[in-house]
Design a protein around this motif. Structure first.
Motif, PDB file in Angstrom:
ATOM      1  N   LEU A  97      -1.642 -15.956   1.105  1.00 12.23           N
ATOM      2  CA  LEU A  97      -0.075 -15.223   0.661  1.00 12.23           C
ATOM      3  C   LEU A  97       0.588 -15.722  -0.565  1.00 12.23           C
ATOM      4  O   LEU A  97       1.412 -15.372  -1.974  1.00 12.23           O
ATOM      5  N   GLU A  98       0.425 -17.092  -0.819  1.00 15.79           N
ATOM      6  CA  GLU A  98       0.805 -18.403  -1.880  1.00 15.79           C
ATOM      7  C   GLU A  98       0.361 -18.225  -3.156  1.00 15.79           C
ATOM      8  O   GLU A  98       0.427 -18.636  -4.472  1.00 15.79           O
ATOM      9  N   CYS A  99      -1.310 -17.369  -3.028  1.00 11.28           N
ATOM     10  CA  CYS A  99      -2.308 -17.071  -4.420  1.00 11.28           C
ATOM     11  C   CYS A  99      -1.326 -17.160  -5.290  1.00 11.28           C
ATOM     12  O   CYS A  99      -0.810 -15.984  -5.666  1.00 11.28           O
ATOM     13  N   SER A 100      -1.971 -17.408  -6.639  1.00  9.58           N
ATOM     14  CA  SER A 100      -1.055 -16.965  -7.921  1.00  9.58           C
ATOM     15  C   SER A 100      -2.455 -15.302  -7.804  1.00  9.58           C
ATOM     16  O   SER A 100      -1.385 -15.029  -8.880  1.00  9.58           O
ATOM     17  N   ASP A 101      -3.422 -14.921  -7.814  1.00  9.39           N
ATOM     18  CA  ASP A 101      -4.259 -13.650  -7.283  1.00  9.39           C
ATOM     19  C   ASP A 101      -3.317 -12.923  -7.097  1.00  9.39           C
ATOM     20  O   ASP A 101      -3.224 -12.748  -5.689  1.00  9.39           O
ATOM     21  N   PHE A 102      -2.602 -11.553  -7.440  1.00 13.48           N
ATOM     22  CA  PHE A 102      -2.357 -10.491  -6.566  1.00 13.48           C
ATOM     23  C   PHE A 102      -3.071  -9.824  -5.856  1.00 13.48           C
ATOM     24  O   PHE A 102      -3.093 -10.062  -4.330  1.00 13.48           O
ATOM     25  N   TYR A 103      -4.058  -9.752  -6.099  1.00 18.82           N
ATOM     26  CA  TYR A 103      -5.323  -9.016  -5.266  1.00 18.82           C
ATOM     27  C   TYR A 103      -6.038 -10.059  -4.390  1.00 18.82           C
ATOM     28  O   TYR A 103      -6.111  -9.271  -3.061  1.00 18.82           O
ATOM     29  N   VAL A 104      -5.833 -11.276  -4.005  1.00 20.47           N
ATOM     30  CA  VAL A 104      -6.226 -12.246  -3.165  1.00 20.47           C
ATOM     31  C   VAL A 104      -4.259 -12.314  -2.434  1.00 20.47           C
ATOM     32  O   VAL A 104      -4.944 -11.906  -0.669  1.00 20.47           O
ATOM     33  N   ARG A 105      -3.799 -11.856  -2.527  1.00 20.45           N
ATOM     34  CA  ARG A 105      -1.954 -11.511  -1.763  1.00 20.45           C
ATOM     35  C   ARG A 105      -2.247 -10.604  -1.137  1.00 20.45           C
ATOM     36  O   ARG A 105      -2.204 -10.477   0.720  1.00 20.45           O
ATOM     37  N   GLU A 106      -2.790  -9.408  -1.653  1.00 24.59           N
ATOM     38  CA  GLU A 106      -3.100  -8.428  -0.983  1.00 24.59           C
ATOM     39  C   GLU A 106      -3.723  -8.347  -0.155  1.00 24.59           C
ATOM     40  O   GLU A 106      -3.523  -7.486   0.894  1.00 24.59           O
ATOM     41  N   ALA A 107      -5.164  -8.909  -0.502  1.00 24.82           N
ATOM     42  CA  ALA A 107      -6.566  -8.239   0.971  1.00 24.82           C
ATOM     43  C   ALA A 107      -6.131  -9.683   1.639  1.00 24.82           C
ATOM     44  O   ALA A 107      -5.699  -7.933   2.778  1.00 24.82           O
ATOM     45  N   ALA A 120       2.980 -14.942  10.706  1.00 27.47           N
ATOM     46  CA  ALA A 120       2.726 -14.887   9.642  1.00 27.47           C
ATOM     47  C   ALA A 120       3.641 -13.984   9.173  1.00 27.47           C
ATOM     48  O   ALA A 120       4.413 -13.318   7.464  1.00 27.47           O
ATOM     49  N   VAL A 121       4.764 -13.349   9.837  1.00 24.41           N
ATOM     50  CA  VAL A 121       5.563 -13.187   9.140  1.00 24.41           C
ATOM     51  C   VAL A 121       6.993 -13.296   8.560  1.00 24.41           C
ATOM     52  O   VAL A 121       7.155 -12.893   7.419  1.00 24.41           O
ATOM     53  N   SER A 122       7.101 -14.747   8.820  1.00 31.01           N
ATOM     54  CA  SER A 122       7.893 -15.164   8.122  1.00 31.01           C
ATOM     55  C   SER A 122       7.455 -15.478   6.657  1.00 31.01           C
ATOM     56  O   SER A 122       8.184 -14.903   5.224  1.00 31.01           O
ATOM     57  N   ALA A 123       6.345 -15.568   6.600  1.00 34.11           N
ATOM     58  CA  ALA A 123       5.722 -16.032   5.015  1.00 34.11           C
ATOM     59  C   ALA A 123       5.216 -13.915   4.145  1.00 34.11           C
ATOM     60  O   ALA A 123       5.460 -13.746   2.991  1.00 34.11           O
ATOM     61  N   LEU A 124       4.821 -13.350   5.425  1.00 34.77           N
ATOM     62  CA  LEU A 124       5.170 -11.654   4.687  1.00 34.77           C
ATOM     63  C   LEU A 124       6.761 -11.669   4.028  1.00 34.77           C
ATOM     64  O   LEU A 124       6.569 -10.206   3.188  1.00 34.77           O
ATOM     65  N   VAL A 125       7.575 -11.883   4.676  1.00 35.18           N
ATOM     66  CA  VAL A 125       8.668 -11.942   4.520  1.00 35.18           C
ATOM     67  C   VAL A 125       9.341 -12.205   3.104  1.00 35.18           C
ATOM     68  O   VAL A 125       9.841 -11.168   2.067  1.00 35.18           O
ATOM     69  N   GLN A 126       8.910 -12.953   3.261  1.00 40.58           N
ATOM     70  CA  GLN A 126       9.128 -14.248   1.913  1.00 40.58           C
ATOM     71  C   GLN A 126       8.754 -13.828   0.748  1.00 40.58           C
ATOM     72  O   GLN A 126       9.227 -13.549  -0.619  1.00 40.58           O
ATOM     73  N   LEU A 127       7.750 -12.498   0.431  1.00 44.74           N
ATOM     74  CA  LEU A 127       7.148 -11.915  -0.441  1.00 44.74           C
ATOM     75  C   LEU A 127       8.110 -10.373  -0.723  1.00 44.74           C
ATOM     76  O   LEU A 127       8.365 -10.045  -1.754  1.00 44.74           O
ATOM     77  N   LEU A 128       9.185 -10.195   0.078  1.00 46.50           N
ATOM     78  CA  LEU A 128       9.914  -8.952   0.228  1.00 46.50           C
ATOM     79  C   LEU A 128      11.518  -9.754  -0.800  1.00 46.50           C
ATOM     80  O   LEU A 128      11.990  -9.277  -0.916  1.00 46.50           O
ATOM     81  N   ARG A 141       0.574  -6.090 -16.644  1.00 47.54           N
ATOM     82  CA  ARG A 141      -0.546  -5.399 -15.609  1.00 47.54           C
ATOM     83  C   ARG A 141      -0.563  -4.308 -14.954  1.00 47.54           C
ATOM     84  O   ARG A 141       0.729  -4.317 -15.121  1.00 47.54           O
ATOM     85  N   PRO A 142      -1.125  -4.061 -14.477  1.00 41.97           N
ATOM     86  CA  PRO A 142      -1.166  -2.346 -13.718  1.00 41.97           C
ATOM     87  C   PRO A 142      -0.670  -2.930 -11.992  1.00 41.97           C
ATOM     88  O   PRO A 142      -1.203  -1.505 -11.497  1.00 41.97           O
ATOM     89  N   HIS A 143      -0.461  -3.782 -11.650  1.00 39.65           N
ATOM     90  CA  HIS A 143       0.384  -3.526 -10.035  1.00 39.65           C
ATOM     91  C   HIS A 143       1.854  -4.810 -10.204  1.00 39.65           C
ATOM     92  O   HIS A 143       2.555  -4.549 -11.540  1.00 39.65           O
ATOM     93  N   LEU A 144       2.524  -4.392  -9.196  1.00 43.45           N
ATOM     94  CA  LEU A 144       4.012  -4.979  -9.180  1.00 43.45           C
ATOM     95  C   LEU A 144       3.936  -6.916  -9.258  1.00 43.45           C
ATOM     96  O   LEU A 144       2.454  -6.448  -8.880  1.00 43.45           O
ATOM     97  N   THR A 145       4.951  -7.146  -8.997  1.00 48.98           N
ATOM     98  CA  THR A 145       4.800  -8.402  -8.948  1.00 48.98           C
ATOM     99  C   THR A 145       4.650  -9.210  -7.532  1.00 48.98           C
ATOM    100  O   THR A 145       4.004  -9.593  -7.550  1.00 48.98           O
ATOM    101  N   GLN A 146       4.739  -8.049  -6.144  1.00 46.76           N
ATOM    102  CA  GLN A 146       3.764  -8.912  -4.717  1.00 46.76           C
ATOM    103  C   GLN A 146       3.150  -6.868  -4.926  1.00 46.76           C
ATOM    104  O   GLN A 146       3.724  -6.156  -4.701  1.00 46.76           O
ATOM    105  N   PRO A 147       2.191  -7.237  -3.238  1.00 47.67           N
ATOM    106  CA  PRO A 147       1.995  -6.147  -2.784  1.00 47.67           C
ATOM    107  C   PRO A 147       2.551  -5.669  -2.197  1.00 47.67           C
ATOM    108  O   PRO A 147       2.003  -6.228  -1.145  1.00 47.67           O
ATOM    109  N   TYR A 148       3.796  -5.061  -2.309  1.00 47.76           N
ATOM    110  CA  TYR A 148       4.599  -4.375  -1.173  1.00 47.76           C
ATOM    111  C   TYR A 148       3.935  -3.586  -0.610  1.00 47.76           C
ATOM    112  O   TYR A 148       3.984  -4.078   0.962  1.00 47.76           O
ATOM    113  N   GLU A 149       3.524  -2.204  -0.845  1.00 51.16           N
ATOM    114  CA  GLU A 149       2.590  -2.065   0.705  1.00 51.16           C
ATOM    115  C   GLU A 149       1.947  -2.646   0.769  1.00 51.16           C
ATOM    116  O   GLU A 149       2.129  -1.899   2.655  1.00 51.16           O
ATOM    117  N   ALA A 150       0.923  -3.256   1.269  1.00 51.06           N
ATOM    118  CA  ALA A 150       0.244  -3.913   1.947  1.00 51.06           C
ATOM    119  C   ALA A 150       1.300  -4.849   2.634  1.00 51.06           C
ATOM    120  O   ALA A 150       0.878  -4.854   4.109  1.00 51.06           O
TER     121      ALA A 150
END
Length: 276
Positions: A97-107, A120-128, A141-150
């Motif tokens: 979730l700290e990776c520079s690659d958006f799609y790694v964070r999304e996956a 994982a809740v604490s780390a996921l919350v940090q992405l918000l 880029r074709p995506h938002l700053t974070q993978p919010y949907e995921a």
């Protein structure tokens, strides 16, 4: 060069593998073989400890990088680990979730959802962090700053009620899929039917892909009030049947002691029959 957010290797025209070959290929100097092996292990649900360990190691791969700095092998490994269902992968996925690659964070977020990883809740919350104001498209880029949907879907599935105040504002996010994720999570976290009805309303959207997503969301959360709307949605019957199956499974879990079957379960089964 644009990197797709839903990259999923089909395996078409690729040679068949055995588990032993796939595990060996994950150590190959040929990056394409490693990439395919990670996909294959997830696709065929190879749940051995050797497979899990090899995929966890692949989460730190530095060899397979795109021109834009993405990590395709890490993405496939993260996706595969969610499918294998082994909690041993959780720490590595949280680190992703700290990776520079958006799609790694999304996956990683998607797989943490599949694993229902409470840790994982604490780390996921940090992405918000920053809320809706920070949830904007990255320039060029074709995506938002974070993978919010995921991330939001993961928090809903895990049952992170502490995230409700952070998720609720995303009901007003300008991206419809993020709105849907927020409504889905809010229903899971509160069981308030108003959020299920918000998803039902989006079934009138003119975009087929979004309607497919919403049908899937309704099935995933088991919102029984959507059964007729799912059956009448303007999507392929295969999507409707899968969603109705989700409703039925939720209903049967709630009514497992009921005999005979409850009216809701019978209704859903009749709707499924009408689509076959």
């Amino acid at each position: 060069m644009i990197e797709p957010s839903t990259e999923e290797f089909s395996g078409e025209n690729a040679p068949p593998l055995t588990t032993e070959q796939a595990l060996a290929n994950l150590q190959s100097p040929d990056i394409s073989l490693r990439y395919y092996a990670a996909w294959w292990l997830g696709k065929f649900r190879v749940k051995s400890s050797e497979a899990v360990d090899a995929l966890i190691a692949a989460l730190e791969d530095e060899d397979d990088r795109t021109e834009l700095g993405g990590y395709p092998l890490r993405r496939n490994a993260a996706r595969a680990l969610g499918k294998l269902g082994n909690a041993k992968a959780v720490p590595g996925l949280i680190q992703c979730l700290e990776c520079s690659d958006f799609y790694v964070r999304e996956a990683a977020a998607q797989s943490l959802e599949m694993l229902r990883a409470d840790s994982a809740v604490s780390a996921l919350v940090q992405l918000l962090d920053g809320g809706v104001a920070a949830a904007v498209q990255v320039p060029g880029r074709p995506h938002l700053t974070q993978p919010y949907e995921a991330v939001i879907k993961a928090l809903g599935a895990i049952g992170a009620t502490e995230a409700i105040p952070l998720i609720q504002p995303f009901l007003e996010h300008p991206v419809p899929r993020v709105q849907c994720a927020a409504a889905r999570a809010m229903y899971q976290l509160t069981q308030d039917p108003m959020y299920g009805e918000q998803l039902v309303k989006i079934l009138d959207n003119s975009t087929l892909q979004l309607r497919r997503v919403v049908v899937g969301d309704l099935g995933a959360i088991g919102y029984m009030g959507s059964s007729d709307a799912i059956a009448n949605a303007t999507v392929e019957n295969s999507f409707k049947l899968f969603a109705l199956k989700g409703l039925l499974e939720h209903q049967l879990k709630q009514e497992f002691d009921a005999s005979p079957l409850c009216d809701n379960a019978i209704k859903v089964m009749n709707l499924m029959d009408s689509l076959l």
